[in-house]
Design a protein around this motif. Structure first.
Motif: not given
Length: 594
Positions: A405, A490-491, A496-497
């Protein structure tokens, strides 16, 4: 003779394989038939045997001249009267075949679909006692299939012109939608539908993320297949030439095959491959249907195919003799981008979205951590158990995953801070603090992200970039420029992972291991001498070696070492006809020369 005696006498088998007898009985009962059975499952015997027990002539519609020619040669070697009518013959030969047809001297006639639109030929058929028609590669009938051919669509005329003559249609690949389309377009009447399991237990499937150009991975794989026949598929004509040249420089007998070559050169390459004079053909999909060589031991894809249908049919060319064979798929996120670009160029029709959906299925398969065989079966509406050890995902222990991530956010941030105007290699140079002139000239050495990515090597960053492309966190625009998607944003924000298989960050040697089966436990020295005799006989007769005896037959001979005709007829693939032609020479070698 009854059907079992016919099976033994002409084909050298003491029993039917799964589903074969069911289809043979349906044809003998004059039913329409639609059979879906994987390559190597024995479809051809399902129509070649019943015609020997029936009055009249069977007309087989097949898409490729090479396929028809090889089947006719093989049938004649089994003592079965077969011919083909095609552009390969001159007028005199065609007239001789027509005379023999009228005299009832031919049991199987092979033709291309185009010939059935010829008025003269149709008139000839109306004068002959046709017992049934066979449509081979029947998926070509359906526009939703992966190899739709307009001439196949016109085969609906068979039911219009020969209303009471049964049709038997065969294919290795068809979803239920394609199956229904085939039945509808051919006008089949309440057909006997037989669908075999798509599980090819002798085929081991491997898929790997391609490292650089994949050539190091290819050479590791080929070490397990020294002197064995195989096909390597690539995406472009240029790459077939390049990979073939690379292999030749490594001392491997390889030849390129693509649509840009002359017909003479393509025919020579095909003939040399079938005769075992060439070990490997490096090909585009132009080297497709029509390969009837039974001892292909491996198939490699250097890039991702556009559909699972294509992939399944292409790997199905390995191990047609039932012996253990290997397949290897090498792919990268770049392949996905390239295939999407091809689809984008298509006109705006329902088929365009259909093509995107098929590509998505192929991508999910390549990246899947589930059983490969089970994934293929599910795509074709079949349910099977996990294979156990015949795919990489089932044979390997559960993969350890690493959290990437933070690294993903670094990469995405660098794409954003370089204004989404560069390719991945440049972005990685910035991340790793490169002193490249272009980086310095652009002032990107002053960015907060400059040099923060030294933890990973360039190849590891490329792998992380591939993963983000697979997840649709980034997309590639013109000139290979990387841009963020809404998901990528969004990451970056930590929503998010992102995880990755640990081995994808480690450059590894191939873990492909050769499986051992009963037919691999053979006397190599005896087998080699039998193979030399087979090669000599094939050369003298001008036929491919596998038509004399298959590899499986030679291996069985080397283990059983029969002493006489009676014990030789117990060997796999040897019937009365084959024994009469070749038995004595092989018995002499086994008993006098060893």
């Amino acid at each position: 003779m009854n059907k079992l005696e016919t099976l033994e006498h002409y084909f050298g088998h003491s029993s039917f394989r799964p589903l074969q007898e069911e289809v043979v009985d349906a044809i003998l009962a004059k039913q329409d038939v639609l059979m879906i059975l994987p390559t190597g499952g024995g479809k051809s015997l399902c129509y070649q045997l019943p015609t020997l027990l029936m009055e009249g002539i069977t007309v087989v519609v097949s898409p490729l001249l090479a396929l028809m020619h090889d089947q006719v040669v093989a049938l004649k070697e089994n003592g079965i009267a077969a011919e083909m009518l095609s552009s390969m013959q001159d007028l005199e030969e065609s007239q001789q075949i027509e005379t023999r047809l009228r005299a009832g001297e031919i049991k199987l006639l092979y033709v291309a679909p185009e010939r059935l639109t010829n008025a003269y030929f149709l008139n000839l058929l109306h004068q002959l006692p046709i017992n049934f028609f066979v449509i081979d590669e029947a998926h070509c009938v359906s526009e939703w299939g992966h190899e739709f051919r307009e001439n196949y669509r016109r085969l609906s005329l068979l039911k219009e012109q020969f209303a009471t003559t049964p049709i038997a249609a065969f294919t290795a690949t068809a979803t239920h939608a394609v199956e229904s389309d085939i039945a509808s377009n051919l006008g089949l009447r309440d057909p006997k539908r037989v669908r075999g399991s798509l599980f090819r237990e002798n085929l081991t499937i491997h898929a790997r993320h391609r490292i650089k150009d994949g050539r190091a991975q290819l050479m590791e794989f080929l070490k397990l297949h020294t002197d064995e026949s195989g096909i390597i598929y690539t995406l472009s004509r240029k790459s077939t030439e390049a990979v073939a040249h690379f292999l030749q420089n490594k001392g491997i007998e390889a030849r390129a095959y693509h649509a840009g070559l002359s017909t003479e050169e393509k025919n020579r390459t095909y003939a040399d491959f079938v005769a075992d004079r060439v070990q490997i053909v490096v090909a585009t999909i132009a080297f497709g249907m029509g390969i009837d060589k039974s001892n292909i031991r491996f198939v490699v894809h250097m890039t991702m195919p556009k559909t699972l249908e294509n992939y399944y049919q292409e790997i199905g060319r390995a191990g047609r003799d039932g012996l253990a064979s290997e397949t290897l798929l090498l792919f990268s996120a770049q392949d996905i981008v390239q295939q999407k670009m091809f689809i984008e160029d298509l006109p705006e029709t329902p088929y365009k979205q259909h093509a995107f959906n098929k590509l998505d299925s192929m991508v999910r398969f390549a990246n899947s951590e589930n059983c490969r065989h089970q994934s293929i079966a599910a795509y074709f509406d079949d349910r099977i158990d996990e294979c156990g050890d015949t795919c990489d995902n089932c044979a390997a222990p559960a993969s350890e995953k690493v959290d990437i991530t933070t690294a993903s956010r670094m990469l995405l941030s660098t794409i954003l801070r370089t204004e989404q105007s560069f390719g991945l290699h440049y972005v990685i140079d910035v991340l790793k603090g490169s002193k490249e002139q272009r980086v310095l000239q652009n002032g990107h050495d002053t960015l907060s992200v400059y040099g923060i990515g030294e933890e990973y090597s360039k190849s590891q960053w490329l792998t992380i970039g591939d993963k983000l492309l697979e997840l649709n966190a980034v997309e590639i625009g013109e000139f290979k420029v990387y841009r963020l998607t809404a998901f990528g944003i969004e990451v970056i924000k930590g929503a998010h992972q992102i995880e990755l298989k640990k081995e994808r960050l480690t450059v590894q040697k191939s873990e492909v291991k050769k499986r051992v089966t009963y037919f691999d436990d053979y006397d190599v020295e005896v087998y080699d001498k039998l193979r030399d005799l087979r090669t000599r006989i094939a050369s003298e007769k001008g036929i491919p070696p596998y038509i004399v005896f298959s590899d499986k037959t030679l291996k069985d001979l080397s283990m059983k070492v029969p002493k006489d005709k009676e014990t030789m007829l117990e060997v796999h693939g040897i019937g009365e006809v084959k024994f009469e032609r070749y038995g004595e020479e092989f018995l002499t070698l086994l008993n006098d020369d060893l």
